[in-house]
Design a protein around this motif. Structure first.
Motif, PDB file in Angstrom:
ATOM      1  N   THR A 219      37.647  32.949  38.576  1.00  0.00           N
ATOM      2  CA  THR A 219      36.340  32.659  39.157  1.00  0.00           C
ATOM      3  C   THR A 219      35.751  33.901  39.806  1.00  0.00           C
ATOM      4  O   THR A 219      34.551  34.168  39.711  1.00  0.00           O
ATOM      5  CB  THR A 219      36.452  31.524  40.189  1.00  0.00           C
ATOM      6  N   TYR A 220      36.605  34.665  40.476  1.00  0.00           N
ATOM      7  CA  TYR A 220      36.162  35.897  41.127  1.00  0.00           C
ATOM      8  C   TYR A 220      35.503  36.850  40.129  1.00  0.00           C
ATOM      9  O   TYR A 220      34.467  37.453  40.415  1.00  0.00           O
ATOM     10  CB  TYR A 220      37.366  36.570  41.775  1.00  0.00           C
ATOM     11  N   LEU A 221      36.101  36.984  38.949  1.00  0.00           N
ATOM     12  CA  LEU A 221      35.572  37.907  37.948  1.00  0.00           C
ATOM     13  C   LEU A 221      34.282  37.379  37.312  1.00  0.00           C
ATOM     14  O   LEU A 221      33.408  38.164  36.943  1.00  0.00           O
ATOM     15  CB  LEU A 221      36.625  38.160  36.870  1.00  0.00           C
ATOM     16  N   LEU A 222      34.163  36.053  37.203  1.00  0.00           N
ATOM     17  CA  LEU A 222      32.990  35.459  36.569  1.00  0.00           C
ATOM     18  C   LEU A 222      31.843  35.215  37.546  1.00  0.00           C
ATOM     19  O   LEU A 222      30.684  35.161  37.140  1.00  0.00           O
ATOM     20  CB  LEU A 222      33.375  34.133  35.908  1.00  0.00           C
ATOM     21  N   ARG A 223      32.160  35.086  38.837  1.00  0.00           N
ATOM     22  CA  ARG A 223      31.151  34.768  39.842  1.00  0.00           C
ATOM     23  C   ARG A 223      31.187  35.785  40.982  1.00  0.00           C
ATOM     24  O   ARG A 223      31.733  35.520  42.058  1.00  0.00           O
ATOM     25  CB  ARG A 223      31.410  33.363  40.402  1.00  0.00           C
ATOM     26  N   PRO A 224      30.605  36.966  40.768  1.00  0.00           N
ATOM     27  CA  PRO A 224      30.603  37.984  41.840  1.00  0.00           C
ATOM     28  C   PRO A 224      29.982  37.485  43.142  1.00  0.00           C
ATOM     29  O   PRO A 224      30.374  37.924  44.223  1.00  0.00           O
ATOM     30  CB  PRO A 224      29.768  39.117  41.237  1.00  0.00           C
ATOM     31  N   ASP A 225      29.030  36.554  43.059  1.00  0.00           N
ATOM     32  CA  ASP A 225      28.370  36.051  44.274  1.00  0.00           C
ATOM     33  C   ASP A 225      29.349  35.357  45.207  1.00  0.00           C
ATOM     34  O   ASP A 225      29.216  35.438  46.434  1.00  0.00           O
ATOM     35  CB  ASP A 225      27.231  35.098  43.894  1.00  0.00           C
ATOM     36  N   LEU A 226      30.361  34.672  44.653  1.00  0.00           N
ATOM     37  CA  LEU A 226      31.339  33.985  45.494  1.00  0.00           C
ATOM     38  C   LEU A 226      32.242  34.973  46.226  1.00  0.00           C
ATOM     39  O   LEU A 226      32.741  34.671  47.307  1.00  0.00           O
ATOM     40  CB  LEU A 226      32.181  33.026  44.646  1.00  0.00           C
ATOM     41  N   GLY A 227      32.441  36.132  45.636  1.00  0.00           N
ATOM     42  CA  GLY A 227      33.263  37.146  46.301  1.00  0.00           C
ATOM     43  C   GLY A 227      32.563  37.831  47.453  1.00  0.00           C
ATOM     44  O   GLY A 227      33.175  38.589  48.205  1.00  0.00           O
ATOM     45  N   ARG A 228      31.260  37.546  47.618  1.00  0.00           N
ATOM     46  CA  ARG A 228      30.469  38.195  48.673  1.00  0.00           C
ATOM     47  C   ARG A 228      30.338  37.332  49.924  1.00  0.00           C
ATOM     48  O   ARG A 228      29.701  37.744  50.881  1.00  0.00           O
ATOM     49  CB  ARG A 228      29.073  38.543  48.140  1.00  0.00           C
TER      50      ARG A 228
ATOM     51  N   VAL B 115      39.863  45.414  54.659  1.00  0.00           N
ATOM     52  CA  VAL B 115      40.595  45.840  53.471  1.00  0.00           C
ATOM     53  C   VAL B 115      40.518  44.717  52.443  1.00  0.00           C
ATOM     54  O   VAL B 115      41.024  43.616  52.675  1.00  0.00           O
ATOM     55  CB  VAL B 115      42.068  46.163  53.797  1.00  0.00           C
ATOM     56  N   GLY B 116      39.828  44.987  51.325  1.00  0.00           N
ATOM     57  CA  GLY B 116      39.655  43.972  50.294  1.00  0.00           C
ATOM     58  C   GLY B 116      40.284  44.389  48.979  1.00  0.00           C
ATOM     59  O   GLY B 116      40.257  45.570  48.616  1.00  0.00           O
ATOM     60  N   ASP B 117      40.838  43.424  48.255  1.00  0.00           N
ATOM     61  CA  ASP B 117      41.511  43.746  46.990  1.00  0.00           C
ATOM     62  C   ASP B 117      40.535  44.283  45.949  1.00  0.00           C
ATOM     63  O   ASP B 117      40.846  45.192  45.188  1.00  0.00           O
ATOM     64  CB  ASP B 117      42.274  42.542  46.442  1.00  0.00           C
ATOM     65  N   GLY B 118      39.305  43.731  45.902  1.00  0.00           N
ATOM     66  CA  GLY B 118      38.318  44.224  44.947  1.00  0.00           C
ATOM     67  C   GLY B 118      38.807  44.108  43.518  1.00  0.00           C
ATOM     68  O   GLY B 118      39.457  43.135  43.137  1.00  0.00           O
TER      69      GLY B 118
ATOM     70  N   ALA C 287      37.806  39.713  47.187  1.00  0.00           N
ATOM     71  CA  ALA C 287      36.702  40.267  47.978  1.00  0.00           C
ATOM     72  C   ALA C 287      35.813  41.207  47.170  1.00  0.00           C
ATOM     73  O   ALA C 287      36.297  42.003  46.370  1.00  0.00           O
ATOM     74  CB  ALA C 287      37.260  41.019  49.184  1.00  0.00           C
ATOM     75  N   ARG C 288      34.523  41.119  47.424  1.00  0.00           N
ATOM     76  CA  ARG C 288      33.533  42.102  47.001  1.00  0.00           C
ATOM     77  C   ARG C 288      33.090  42.888  48.229  1.00  0.00           C
ATOM     78  O   ARG C 288      33.340  42.495  49.362  1.00  0.00           O
ATOM     79  CB  ARG C 288      32.330  41.411  46.351  1.00  0.00           C
ATOM     80  N   VAL C 289      32.392  43.996  47.998  1.00  0.00           N
ATOM     81  CA  VAL C 289      32.003  44.870  49.105  1.00  0.00           C
ATOM     82  C   VAL C 289      31.205  44.119  50.164  1.00  0.00           C
ATOM     83  O   VAL C 289      31.441  44.248  51.366  1.00  0.00           O
ATOM     84  CB  VAL C 289      31.188  46.072  48.584  1.00  0.00           C
ATOM     85  N   ALA C 290      30.248  43.305  49.730  1.00  0.00           N
ATOM     86  CA  ALA C 290      29.346  42.636  50.662  1.00  0.00           C
ATOM     87  C   ALA C 290      30.039  41.596  51.520  1.00  0.00           C
ATOM     88  O   ALA C 290      29.443  41.108  52.492  1.00  0.00           O
ATOM     89  CB  ALA C 290      28.184  41.995  49.910  1.00  0.00           C
TER      90      ALA C 290
END
Length: 266
Positions: free
Chosen positions: A84-93, A119-122, A158-161
């Motif tokens: 889901t993280y890879l398909l939905r960048p918005d959820l990682g923010r 510290v985020g895995d990204g 995690a994403r940067v935001a």
């Protein structure tokens, strides 16, 4: 000029290959690549895929950071799993509900913190596992007098935001997100650092400063820490980060940016 009596022909690309990990002068076998280069490419591709998909060992990371004298907090984004993280960048923010409640209950850290580290895995858990602790250690060692760190927030999926959401809930004056960068075929463990002044949900990338390719073969940990502390101090003076803050850390004394003849912004 090559020796006409030599049994082999010198490789003219050998000197260049010694200077870079880039794939140059690979040679050929008939109309294809030599077997060794094909195998090396496959191995590099597998390393890059593993860097994206392998989960971050957050427990080990917390223990290592706490040995540096910094407390840690654990959170996760709204992305429930890696796919889901890879398909939905918005959820990682944005934070998942339980993590948001946890940070809200923790209360503001701004009164006790000048710089919040997240510290985020990204996109590369390998980068975080290998580079985050040495970088934080360098940040602690180079910390200017009077500047306070902590707690360090460990964020997964995690994403940067996501740092904006975390920083806003903890009322941090500045947040630096240490996150795994998209892996390349010669750099599967590269760490990025994104600095944001007055973090809040809705900040754009134009409002951040980035240090990229933090690793032994790129921007080394001590140098990355030096640059980040310069940017942090300059950001406090200007009350901003992003396109308005230029990195002149190589032209100024790190601990006295205000004395520079060159302005922080242009």
């Amino acid at each position: 000029m090559s020796d006409p009596n030599a049994l082999t022909t010198p490789d003219p690309w050998a000197c260049l290959r010694a200077l870079t990990p880039a794939r140059v002068g690979l040679g050929r076998a008939g109309s294809s690549l030599p077997t060794r280069e094909l195998l090396a490419f496959g191995a590099a591709h597998a390393q890059a895929r593993d860097a994206v998909h392998l989960p971050l060992d957050a427990d080990a990371l917390c223990m290592q950071i706490e040995t540096l004298g910094l407390p840690t907090l654990r959170v996760r984004s709204a992305a429930p799993d890696r796919a889901t993280y890879l398909l939905r960048p918005d959820l990682g923010r944005r934070l998942e509900r339980d993590s948001a409640v946890q940070l809200d209950a923790h209360g503001p850290a701004g009164a006790e913190t000048d710089l919040l580290l997240v510290v985020g895995d990204g996109l590369s858990s390998a980068a975080v596992q290998r580079q985050a602790v040495p970088l934080i250690e360098a940040l602690v060692r180079q910390r200017p007098d009077g500047w306070r760190l902590g707690p360090v927030v460990i964020a997964t999926q995690a994403r940067v935001a996501l740092g904006d959401d975390i920083g806003q809930r903890l009322a941090a004056p500045m947040v630096a997100v240490l996150i795994g960068e998209r892996p390349g075929l010669s750099s599967p463990d590269s760490l990025g650092v994104y600095l944001t002044h007055a973090p809040r949900v809705g900040r754009t990338d134009a409002e951040r400063n980035c240090l990229s390719n933090v690793r032994a073969e790129g921007l080394q940990h001590a140098e990355a820490a030096r640059k980040l502390w310069w940017l942090v101090q300059a950001a406090r003076q200007l009350q901003l980060t992003g396109v308005g803050l230029k990195d002149h850390s190589d032209l100024c004394d790190i601990y006295h940016p205000i004395l520079s003849r060159r302005p922080f912004h242009e």
